[in-house]
Design an enzyme around this catalytic site. Structure first.
Site, short mmCIF file in Angstrom:
data_model
loop_
_atom_site.label_atom_id
_atom_site.label_comp_id
_atom_site.label_asym_id
_atom_site.label_seq_id
_atom_site.Cartn_x
_atom_site.Cartn_y
_atom_site.Cartn_z
N LYS A 231 31.64 -19.44 -44.06
CA LYS A 231 33.08 -19.40 -44.44
C LYS A 231 33.44 -19.45 -45.92
CE LYS A 231 34.96 -18.71 -40.06
NZ LYS A 231 35.16 -20.22 -39.77
N ARG A 265 29.49 -24.43 -33.87
CA ARG A 265 29.29 -22.92 -34.19
C ARG A 265 28.98 -22.28 -35.09
NH1 ARG A 265 32.46 -18.50 -35.07
NH2 ARG A 265 33.00 -17.00 -32.92
#
Length: 286
Positions: A231, A265
């Site tokens: 991210k 994840r």
């Protein structure tokens, strides 16, 4: 003689859905491998759009230790820029490959906010729905999942980031709304996993706060999933392109595991599995 008051026996905790029970049974968090069959996902868009490449990647994720594979056919990339697609396009991308991936024997999660897509995927072997709008974007999603008795990952999201808000309060309020929707539809609480949505509708600072204070979400009494993989908040700390953010991803995921995350994840399964195993082994020596 002192009067005594008898107490009723404590209610037993609800039994987890069998798929979740298996995923959450290990000594360290289960690892969910990301498989994007899209042309525009932020990290690997286009790499696995072809069915044969998607199947190869699924096999690689399993060999690397993935406990579950999360398949998405529409980019929901955080920080903007995602191109919405129709349910028909999602299905066109999924239909050539889903059954082959299901046949590999690892549970499959379908990453979609559209009930029609989720219904088709569940009919064809997927076992969990991953809704990036936490049952709040389409009213038919909760009804579908209740009728199918399917587990669902409820992710926090916002249309845009607002640096002025208390992000933990916002996440908690969002989850409360989602859980009310789930209860009214008849979704069993033992079928629900909560995801704070790192990067989605959050500033970089708010993503870090959500990770640092993840344990506060344990008050809901439900399993937590965290996906911080590659991210952009990582690059705000240490400049790097998505494929160069492995170190930051692992750091975030280890902190998430310490904060109570039971599913991680990630795009980088082998490295994440190794990190979680080593951290758990060291922690066991305390």
């Amino acid at each position: 003689m002192i009067a005594t008051t008898s107490r009723p026996p404590a209610a037993a905790a609800p039994a987890l859905h069998p798929v979740l029970r298996t995923l959450l049974a290990g000594p360290y968090p289960a690892v969910m491998g990301v498989l994007n069959i899209t042309p525009d996902s932020f990290s690997d868009g286009g790499k696995f759009l072809a069915p044969e490449r998607a199947l190869e990647q699924a096999k690689r994720l399993i060999a690397d230790g993935a406990d579950i594979i999360d398949i998405g056919a529409e980019s929901t990339r955080p920080y903007g820029g995602a191109q919405p697609v129709s349910a028909e396009m999602e299905l066109r991308r999924l239909q050539p490959v889903l059954s082959d991936i299901v046949s590999l024997g690892v549970p499959i999660s379908i990453d979609s906010m559209k009930p029609d897509v989720v219904a088709w995927a569940l009919d064809n072997g997927a076992v969990i729905a991953n809704d990036v709008w936490g049952l709040q974007r389409d009213s038919g999603m909760a009804e579908l999942l209740a009728a199918r008795n399917a587990p669902v990952i409820v992710m926090h999201n916002r249309d845009r980031a607002d640096p002025a808000i208390d992000i933990m309060r916002d996440i908690a309020a969002f989850f409360a709304r989602s859980l009310d929707i789930a209860a009214r539809a008849g979704i069993a609480s033992e079928n629900i996993v909560l995801d704070p949505g790192i990067g989605f509708g959050k500033t970089h600072e708010q993503s870090m706060i959500a990770l640092a204070r993840l344990s506060e979400l344990g008050s809901f009494g439900l399993p937590l999933l965290v996906g911080a993989s590659r991210k952009l908040f990582i690059a705000s700390i240490s400049a790097a392109e998505p494929h160069q953010r492995l170190g930051g991803s692992i750091a975030a995921h280890l902190i998430a595991a310490q904060g109570g995350a039971r599913i991680i994840r990630t795009h980088d399964v082998a490295e994440t599995v190794q990190a979680l195993r080593v951290a758990a082994a060291i922690g066991a020596k305390r």
